[in-house]
Design an enzyme around this catalytic site. Structure first.
Site, PDB file in Angstrom:
ATOM      1  N   CYS A  32       0.831  -1.197   0.000  1.00 50.20           N
ATOM      2  CA  CYS A  32       0.000   0.000   0.000  1.00 50.20           C
ATOM      3  C   CYS A  32       0.876   1.262   0.000  1.00 50.20           C
ATOM      4  O   CYS A  32       1.556   1.534  -0.974  1.00 50.20           O
ATOM      5  CB  CYS A  32      -0.984  -0.034   1.169  1.00 50.20           C
ATOM      6  SG  CYS A  32      -2.332   1.153   1.011  1.00 50.20           S
TER       7      CYS A  32
ATOM      8  N   HIS B 245      -3.689  -4.819   0.371  1.00 50.65           N
ATOM      9  CA  HIS B 245      -3.136  -5.377   1.608  1.00 50.65           C
ATOM     10  C   HIS B 245      -3.227  -6.904   1.548  1.00 50.65           C
ATOM     11  O   HIS B 245      -4.291  -7.465   1.849  1.00 50.65           O
ATOM     12  CB  HIS B 245      -3.899  -4.865   2.827  1.00 50.65           C
ATOM     13  CG  HIS B 245      -3.598  -3.451   3.180  1.00 50.65           C
ATOM     14  ND1 HIS B 245      -2.599  -3.100   4.064  1.00 50.65           N
ATOM     15  CD2 HIS B 245      -4.140  -2.291   2.738  1.00 50.65           C
ATOM     16  CE1 HIS B 245      -2.548  -1.781   4.174  1.00 50.65           C
ATOM     17  NE2 HIS B 245      -3.476  -1.268   3.376  1.00 50.65           N
TER      18      HIS B 245
ATOM     19  N   GLU C 278      -2.070  -9.037   3.569  1.00 49.66           N
ATOM     20  CA  GLU C 278      -2.286  -9.578   4.918  1.00 49.66           C
ATOM     21  C   GLU C 278      -3.749  -9.507   5.343  1.00 49.66           C
ATOM     22  O   GLU C 278      -4.134 -10.090   6.354  1.00 49.66           O
ATOM     23  CB  GLU C 278      -1.392  -8.850   5.928  1.00 49.66           C
ATOM     24  CG  GLU C 278      -1.825  -7.451   6.309  1.00 49.66           C
ATOM     25  CD  GLU C 278      -1.449  -6.361   5.323  1.00 49.66           C
ATOM     26  OE1 GLU C 278      -1.564  -5.164   5.699  1.00 49.66           O
ATOM     27  OE2 GLU C 278      -1.059  -6.671   4.179  1.00 49.66           O
TER      28      GLU C 278
END
Length: 197
Positions: A77, A179, A181
């Site tokens: 990001c 993202h 994650e």
């Protein structure tokens, strides 16, 4: 393998630490020069403002260390945007200048809400490297106000009123606007792919 997450003093790294741990690896969050220099993989995480992140990089004398890092780097990001030359954020913020690209604000066209937040499809130019084993058009989670325009470094794209770079690559530097994650199994696979480079 020594995995380091850069401590930019403005990012929530908990989800990323957990994603790496689920893959059987442990990571260290640090802004220490020696720890970063001796790492095998480096993540530049992605929450906060460009100015705050760059101030932290300068305050820890990491500007040249990051630019000259020779092992795989994954910017996430804001971390991807930091790889660029300059950003429109904060009335122009100078970045790491690894990619000769100007980061621009997303266009709302007076219709779309900004920031771009939520799940969106990512269209890969190829399924090698970090997208190995991930179906083209898979959904990843985004939250951002600024974009990296489509450029020679672009390896995948996303549409939100316009196409922009969902990921970039230059030598050992990788970047993703989304993202991983927070992107379920596809994001987990992407992190795994990066760690296996």
């Amino acid at each position: 393998m020594k995995i380091v997450i850069l401590d930019t003093k403005c990012s929530n790294t908990f989800s990323l630490i957990c994603s790496i741990k689920r893959l059987g690896f442990f990571s260290t969050v640090s802004s220490n020069q020696d720890i970063i220099k001796n790492s095998d993989k480096l993540f530049i995480p992605g929450v906060g403002t460009a100015l705050t992140a760059m101030e932290s990089i300068y305050n820890h004398n990491l500007y040249n260390i990051l630019r000259e890092y020779k092992k795989p780097v994954l910017g996430i990001c804001l971390g991807m945007q930091l790889l660029c030359k300059i950003s429109d954020e904060n009335n122009k913020t100078n970045m790491l200048n690894i990619l000769d690209i100007h980061v621009r604000k997303l266009s709302s066209n007076n219709i779309l809400p900004i920031p771009h937040m939520g799940w969106n499809k990512v269209y890969c130019y190829n399924n090698e490297n970090i997208f190995k084993g991930i179906k083209n058009g898979s959904h990843f989670y985004f939250i951002h106000t600024y974009k990296v325009p489509i450029c020679s470094y672009t390896t995948s794209k996303t549409y939100y009123g316009e196409f922009f770079s969902a990921s970039v690559k230059h030598n050992n530097f990788y970047g993703v606007q989304f993202h991983p994650e927070k992107s379920g199994s596809c994001g987990q696979q992407l992190i795994k792919n990066f760690l296996e480079i």
